[in-house]
Design an enzyme around this catalytic site. Structure first.
Site, PDB file in Angstrom:
ATOM      1  N   SER A 149       0.812  -1.232   0.000  1.00 49.77           N
ATOM      2  CA  SER A 149       0.000   0.000   0.000  1.00 49.77           C
ATOM      3  C   SER A 149       0.835   1.268   0.000  1.00 49.77           C
ATOM      4  O   SER A 149       1.885   1.342   0.654  1.00 49.77           O
ATOM      5  CB  SER A 149      -0.875  -0.022   1.264  1.00 49.77           C
ATOM      6  OG  SER A 149      -1.401   1.255   1.514  1.00 49.77           O
ATOM      7  N   TYR A 185      -1.551   0.371  10.662  1.00 51.14           N
ATOM      8  CA  TYR A 185      -1.833  -0.305   9.386  1.00 51.14           C
ATOM      9  C   TYR A 185      -0.640  -0.175   8.436  1.00 51.14           C
ATOM     10  O   TYR A 185      -0.190  -1.146   7.832  1.00 51.14           O
ATOM     11  CB  TYR A 185      -3.091   0.297   8.750  1.00 51.14           C
ATOM     12  CG  TYR A 185      -3.308  -0.109   7.300  1.00 51.14           C
ATOM     13  CD1 TYR A 185      -3.915  -1.318   6.979  1.00 51.14           C
ATOM     14  CD2 TYR A 185      -2.892   0.722   6.257  1.00 51.14           C
ATOM     15  CE1 TYR A 185      -4.106  -1.684   5.655  1.00 51.14           C
ATOM     16  CE2 TYR A 185      -3.077   0.359   4.936  1.00 51.14           C
ATOM     17  CZ  TYR A 185      -3.683  -0.849   4.642  1.00 51.14           C
ATOM     18  OH  TYR A 185      -3.854  -1.214   3.319  1.00 51.14           O
ATOM     19  N   GLU A 243       0.116   3.646   1.686  1.00 43.89           N
ATOM     20  CA  GLU A 243       0.123   4.090   3.083  1.00 43.89           C
ATOM     21  C   GLU A 243       1.509   3.862   3.711  1.00 43.89           C
ATOM     22  O   GLU A 243       1.868   4.523   4.692  1.00 43.89           O
ATOM     23  CB  GLU A 243      -0.976   3.337   3.852  1.00 43.89           C
ATOM     24  CG  GLU A 243      -1.168   3.707   5.311  1.00 43.89           C
ATOM     25  CD  GLU A 243      -1.840   5.059   5.575  1.00 43.89           C
ATOM     26  OE1 GLU A 243      -2.382   5.674   4.637  1.00 43.89           O
ATOM     27  OE2 GLU A 243      -1.805   5.504   6.741  1.00 43.89           O
TER      28      GLU A 243
HETATM   29  P1  NAP Z   1     -11.541  -4.641   1.841  1.00 38.06           P
HETATM   30  O1  NAP Z   1     -12.692  -4.296   0.961  1.00 38.06           O
HETATM   31  O2  NAP Z   1     -11.523  -4.124   3.246  1.00 38.06           O
HETATM   32  O3  NAP Z   1     -11.463  -6.247   1.908  1.00 38.06           O
HETATM   33  C1  NAP Z   1     -10.689  -6.900   2.859  1.00 38.06           C
HETATM   34  C2  NAP Z   1     -10.909  -8.398   2.726  1.00 38.06           C
HETATM   35  O4  NAP Z   1     -10.065  -9.082   3.685  1.00 38.06           O
HETATM   36  C3  NAP Z   1     -12.347  -8.869   2.998  1.00 38.06           C
HETATM   37  O5  NAP Z   1     -12.675  -9.858   2.053  1.00 38.06           O
HETATM   38  C4  NAP Z   1     -12.238  -9.489   4.395  1.00 38.06           C
HETATM   39  O6  NAP Z   1     -13.187 -10.505   4.627  1.00 38.06           O
HETATM   40  C5  NAP Z   1     -10.850 -10.096   4.312  1.00 38.06           C
HETATM   41  N1  NAP Z   1     -10.254 -10.412   5.621  1.00 38.06           N
HETATM   42  C6  NAP Z   1     -10.010  -9.556   6.628  1.00 38.06           C
HETATM   43  N2  NAP Z   1      -9.425 -10.206   7.634  1.00 38.06           N
HETATM   44  C7  NAP Z   1      -9.294 -11.502   7.269  1.00 38.06           C
HETATM   45  C8  NAP Z   1      -8.778 -12.673   7.882  1.00 38.06           C
HETATM   46  N3  NAP Z   1      -8.270 -12.644   9.116  1.00 38.06           N
HETATM   47  N4  NAP Z   1      -8.777 -13.834   7.200  1.00 38.06           N
HETATM   48  C9  NAP Z   1      -9.312 -13.884   5.958  1.00 38.06           C
HETATM   49  N5  NAP Z   1      -9.849 -12.819   5.326  1.00 38.06           N
HETATM   50  C10 NAP Z   1      -9.822 -11.644   5.980  1.00 38.06           C
HETATM   51  O7  NAP Z   1     -10.166  -4.213   1.178  1.00 38.06           O
HETATM   52  P2  NAP Z   1      -9.835  -3.793  -0.362  1.00 38.06           P
HETATM   53  O8  NAP Z   1     -10.056  -2.343  -0.517  1.00 38.06           O
HETATM   54  O9  NAP Z   1     -10.482  -4.755  -1.272  1.00 38.06           O
HETATM   55  O10 NAP Z   1      -8.259  -3.995  -0.382  1.00 38.06           O
HETATM   56  C11 NAP Z   1      -7.675  -5.253  -0.715  1.00 38.06           C
HETATM   57  C12 NAP Z   1      -6.261  -5.299  -0.183  1.00 38.06           C
HETATM   58  O11 NAP Z   1      -5.475  -4.268  -0.777  1.00 38.06           O
HETATM   59  C13 NAP Z   1      -6.126  -5.093   1.327  1.00 38.06           C
HETATM   60  O12 NAP Z   1      -5.045  -5.874   1.764  1.00 38.06           O
HETATM   61  C14 NAP Z   1      -5.798  -3.621   1.453  1.00 38.06           C
HETATM   62  O13 NAP Z   1      -5.111  -3.374   2.671  1.00 38.06           O
HETATM   63  C15 NAP Z   1      -4.916  -3.442   0.241  1.00 38.06           C
HETATM   64  N6  NAP Z   1      -4.882  -2.097  -0.350  1.00 38.06           N
HETATM   65  C16 NAP Z   1      -6.046  -1.474  -0.664  1.00 38.06           C
HETATM   66  C17 NAP Z   1      -6.019  -0.231  -1.268  1.00 38.06           C
HETATM   67  C18 NAP Z   1      -7.284   0.488  -1.650  1.00 38.06           C
HETATM   68  O14 NAP Z   1      -7.214   1.697  -1.884  1.00 38.06           O
HETATM   69  N7  NAP Z   1      -8.423  -0.206  -1.731  1.00 38.06           N
HETATM   70  C19 NAP Z   1      -4.776   0.357  -1.566  1.00 38.06           C
HETATM   71  C20 NAP Z   1      -3.605  -0.325  -1.246  1.00 38.06           C
HETATM   72  C21 NAP Z   1      -3.669  -1.566  -0.644  1.00 38.06           C
HETATM   73  P3  NAP Z   1     -14.631 -10.240   5.340  1.00 38.06           P
HETATM   74  O15 NAP Z   1     -15.576  -9.994   4.211  1.00 38.06           O
HETATM   75  O16 NAP Z   1     -14.865 -11.520   6.057  1.00 38.06           O
HETATM   76  O17 NAP Z   1     -14.473  -9.055   6.251  1.00 38.06           O
HETATM   77  N1  GDD Z   2     -12.289   7.421   6.195  1.00 34.94           N
HETATM   78  C1  GDD Z   2     -12.409   8.756   6.307  1.00 34.94           C
HETATM   79  N2  GDD Z   2     -13.536   9.278   6.860  1.00 34.94           N
HETATM   80  N3  GDD Z   2     -11.397   9.533   5.868  1.00 34.94           N
HETATM   81  C2  GDD Z   2     -11.543  10.883   5.978  1.00 34.94           C
HETATM   82  C3  GDD Z   2     -12.678  11.463   6.522  1.00 34.94           C
HETATM   83  C4  GDD Z   2     -13.728  10.627   6.993  1.00 34.94           C
HETATM   84  O1  GDD Z   2     -14.752  11.070   7.494  1.00 34.94           O
HETATM   85  N4  GDD Z   2     -12.522  12.821   6.474  1.00 34.94           N
HETATM   86  C5  GDD Z   2     -11.338  13.059   5.918  1.00 34.94           C
HETATM   87  N5  GDD Z   2     -10.733  11.876   5.618  1.00 34.94           N
HETATM   88  C6  GDD Z   2      -9.388  11.745   5.031  1.00 34.94           C
HETATM   89  C7  GDD Z   2      -8.459  10.850   5.855  1.00 34.94           C
HETATM   90  O2  GDD Z   2      -7.934  11.592   6.981  1.00 34.94           O
HETATM   91  C8  GDD Z   2      -7.419  10.482   4.805  1.00 34.94           C
HETATM   92  O3  GDD Z   2      -6.448  11.497   4.731  1.00 34.94           O
HETATM   93  C9  GDD Z   2      -8.217  10.469   3.497  1.00 34.94           C
HETATM   94  O4  GDD Z   2      -9.482  11.090   3.789  1.00 34.94           O
HETATM   95  C10 GDD Z   2      -8.459   9.083   2.921  1.00 34.94           C
HETATM   96  O5  GDD Z   2      -9.016   8.254   3.917  1.00 34.94           O
HETATM   97  P1  GDD Z   2      -9.575   6.773   3.574  1.00 34.94           P
HETATM   98  O6  GDD Z   2     -10.549   6.841   2.470  1.00 34.94           O
HETATM   99  O7  GDD Z   2     -10.021   6.175   4.872  1.00 34.94           O
HETATM  100  O8  GDD Z   2      -8.296   6.015   2.966  1.00 34.94           O
HETATM  101  P2  GDD Z   2      -6.787   5.898   3.465  1.00 34.94           P
HETATM  102  O9  GDD Z   2      -5.951   6.713   2.524  1.00 34.94           O
HETATM  103  O10 GDD Z   2      -6.634   6.137   4.909  1.00 34.94           O
HETATM  104  O11 GDD Z   2      -6.493   4.341   3.240  1.00 34.94           O
HETATM  105  C11 GDD Z   2      -6.922   3.681   2.050  1.00 34.94           C
HETATM  106  O12 GDD Z   2      -5.894   3.754   1.084  1.00 34.94           O
HETATM  107  C12 GDD Z   2      -4.690   3.050   1.429  1.00 34.94           C
HETATM  108  C13 GDD Z   2      -3.699   3.264   0.274  1.00 34.94           C
HETATM  109  O13 GDD Z   2      -3.066   4.492   0.423  1.00 34.94           O
HETATM  110  C14 GDD Z   2      -7.279   2.253   2.416  1.00 34.94           C
HETATM  111  O14 GDD Z   2      -7.873   1.630   1.313  1.00 34.94           O
HETATM  112  C15 GDD Z   2      -6.050   1.447   2.785  1.00 34.94           C
HETATM  113  O15 GDD Z   2      -6.399   0.062   2.951  1.00 34.94           O
HETATM  114  C16 GDD Z   2      -5.035   1.591   1.640  1.00 34.94           C
HETATM  115  O16 GDD Z   2      -3.867   0.847   1.910  1.00 34.94           O
END
Ligand code: NAP
Ligand code: GDD
Length: 321
Positions: free
Chosen positions: A123, A147, A125
Site C-alpha cells: 500500500s 496499518y 500508506e
Molecule cells: P476490503 O474491501 O476491506 O477487503 C478486505 C478483505 O479481507 C475482505 O474480504 C475481508 O473478509 C478479508 N479479511 C479480513 N481479515 C481476514 C482474515 N483474518 N482472514 C481472511 N480474510 C480476511 O479491502 P480492499 O479495498 O479490497 O483492499 C484489498 C487489499 O489491498 C487489502 O489488503 C488492502 O489493505 C490493500 N490495499 C487497498 C487499497 C485500496 O485503496 N483499496 C490500496 C492499497 C492496498 P470479510 O468480508 O470476512 O471481512
Molecule cells: N475514512 C475517512 N472518513 N477519511 C476521511 C474522513 C472521513 O470522514 N474525512 C477526511 N478523511 C481523510 C483521511 O484523513 C485520509 O487522509 C483520506 O481522507 C483518505 O481516507 P480513507 O478513504 O479512509 O483512505 P486511506 O488513505 O486512509 O487508506 C486507504 O488507502 C490506502 C492506500 O493508500 C485504504 O484503502 C487502505 O487500505 C489503503 O492501503
C-alpha cells in the site's frame, strides 16, 4: 485451466479480481472466514462460478488446507484489516492479519508448493510522511499508522521469501483505489453515499475529518488488472500502481455534491474526532515502471470515478425506496 486462489475475495478488490480472472478463463477459488452472517454481497453475481474455501489468515492450518485443496498456480493475498483508523484501536489484531497473515500464507506456500506465484497487496500508506513526491518503487517508507507499519512488514517479508527461497513473490504498491463497491467507511464512498442520500432527502449532515489531505485516487477495476500482470511476467518485480494525479478530500466533496446539484457548504461539517492521530498529508504515485514494463495504465480519471460512484449510489438508494 489455470487456477488462482484469492484471499479477501469478499472485499472490494477481491470481487473485481475474481471477475477479471474468470474472464481470463481461470478457475477461481476464494478464501473466506467464518462468520455468523455471510458477507458475500460483492460476489453474489459470480457466486456459482467461484469455489469458496473456509480459512483465516490467523490460522496456518486452514491456509495449508486451502492451498492443498485448490492447488493454484497463483495466490493473491488481498485479505487484511484495511481501514486505517481501526488500526489505532486494534493495532495488534491489525498486525496479526495484515503483517503476520502474509507470513503465514508465504509459509503455507513454501510447505505446499514453492512454485506457486504470490501477490501481496502492499500500500501507498507505507510512504506515510512522504520522503519525496511523487513516490516510486525506490522511495523510502515512513508509515504513519499501525496499518502502514503492518503493510511495510508484509512488503518486506514478501521480498524476503523471494530472496530466501527463490519464490515468485511480488508486491504491488497500490495507491488508493475506489469503486461503487468501496466500503462505506472510506472517505470516497462515505461522501458519494451521503451526497446520494441527501439528494434523496434521507440525510442532512455529512461529518468529515481532514479535508486538506491529498490522495492519488484510481478505479479498483483498473488496478486488479495490474495485479494479474505482475504475476504473469518473466521476473518477479514490485511495482507502484497509481494515476500520478493527486486531489484533496475537498475536491472529492465538490465533485460528488456537484453531481447531485447540491451545495456542500450547507451539509458538510468538520468533526474533530475523525481527524487521525497521525495523518498522511499527500500521496501521489509515479507508476512509470508499471506503464513501461507491464503496459498498464489507468483508464478512469478522478472526476469520472467520483461521478460513477455517485450515480451508483443514487441508483441503489432510489431502487431501495
Ligand atoms: P476490503 O474491501 O476491506 O477487503 C478486505 C478483505 O479481507 C475482505 O474480504 C475481508 O473478509 C478479508 N479479511 C479480513 N481479515 C481476514 C482474515 N483474518 N482472514 C481472511 N480474510 C480476511 O479491502 P480492499 O479495498 O479490497 O483492499 C484489498 C487489499 O489491498 C487489502 O489488503 C488492502 O489493505 C490493500 N490495499 C487497498 C487499497 C485500496 O485503496 N483499496 C490500496 C492499497 C492496498 P470479510 O468480508 O470476512 O471481512
Ligand atoms: N475514512 C475517512 N472518513 N477519511 C476521511 C474522513 C472521513 O470522514 N474525512 C477526511 N478523511 C481523510 C483521511 O484523513 C485520509 O487522509 C483520506 O481522507 C483518505 O481516507 P480513507 O478513504 O479512509 O483512505 P486511506 O488513505 O486512509 O487508506 C486507504 O488507502 C490506502 C492506500 O493508500 C485504504 O484503502 C487502505 O487500505 C489503503 O492501503
Amino acid at each position: 485451466m489455470k487456477r488462482a486462489l484469492v484471499t479477501g475475495i469478499t472485499g472490494q478488490d477481491g470481487s473485481y479480481l475474481a471477475e477479471f480472472l474468470l474472464a481470463k478463463g481461470y478457475e477461481v477459488f476464494g478464501l473466506v472466514r467464518r462468520s455468523s452472517t455471510e458477507s458475500f454481497e460483492r460476489i453474489q453475481h459470480i457466486r456459482d462460478r467461484v469455489t469458496l474455501l473456509q480459512g483465516d489468515l490467523l490460522d496456518e492450518n486452514s491456509l495449508i488446507s486451502a492451498l492443498a485443496d485448490s492447488r493454484p498456480a497463483e495466490v493473491y493475498n488481498l485479505a487484511a484489516q484495511s481501514f486505517v483508523p481501526a488500526s489505532w484501536n486494534q493495532p495488534v489484531l491489525t498486525g496479526e492479519f495484515t503483517a503476520l497473515g502474509a507470513t503465514r500464507l508465504l509459509e503455507a506456500i513454501r510447505i505446499v508448493d514453492k512454485s506457486i506465484r504470490f501477490y501481496q497487496a502492499s500500500s501507498s500508506e507505507m510512504f506515510g510522511r512522504v520522503r519525496e513526491t511523487p513516490q516510486n518503487e525506490k522511495t523510502p517508507f515512513y508509515p504513519r499508522s499501525p496499518y502502514g507499519v503492518a503493510k511495510a512488514y508484509g512488503h518486506f517479508i514478501t521480498i524476503n521469501y523471494r530472496e530466501s527461497y527463490d519464490m515468485f513473490a511480488v508486491s504491488g504498491i497500490l495507491f488508493n483505489h475506489e469503486s461503487p463497491r468501496r466500503g462505506l467507511e472510506f472517505v470516497s464512498r462515505k461522501v458519494t453515499h451521503a451526497a446520494a442520500r441527501i439528494k434523496h432527502g434521507l440525510q442532512k449532515e455529512l461529518r468529515l475529518g481532514n479535508l486538506d489531505a491529498r490522495r492519488d485516487w484510481g478505479f479498483a477495476g483498473d488496478y486488479v488488472e495490474a495485479m494479474w500482470k505482475m504475476l504473469n511476467q518473466a521476473e518477479p518485480i514490485d511495482y507502484v500502481i497509481s494515476t500520478g494525479k493527486s486531489h484533496q478530500v475537498r475536491d472529492l466533496v465538490r465533485i460528488a455534491f456537484g453531481r447531485v446539484g447540491i451545495d456542500p457548504e450547507k451539509h458538510v461539517t468538520i468533526d474533530p474526532s475523525l481527524v487521525r492521530p497521525a495523518e498522511v498529508d499527500l500521496l501521489m504515485g509515479d507508476s512509470s515502471l508499471a506503464r513501461s514494463r507491464l503496459g498498464w495504465e489507468p483508464r478512469v480519471d478522478f472526476e469520472a470515478l467520483v461521478n460513477m460512484m455517485v450515480d451508483a449510489d443514487l441508483a441503489a438508494i432510489g431502487a431501495a425506496r
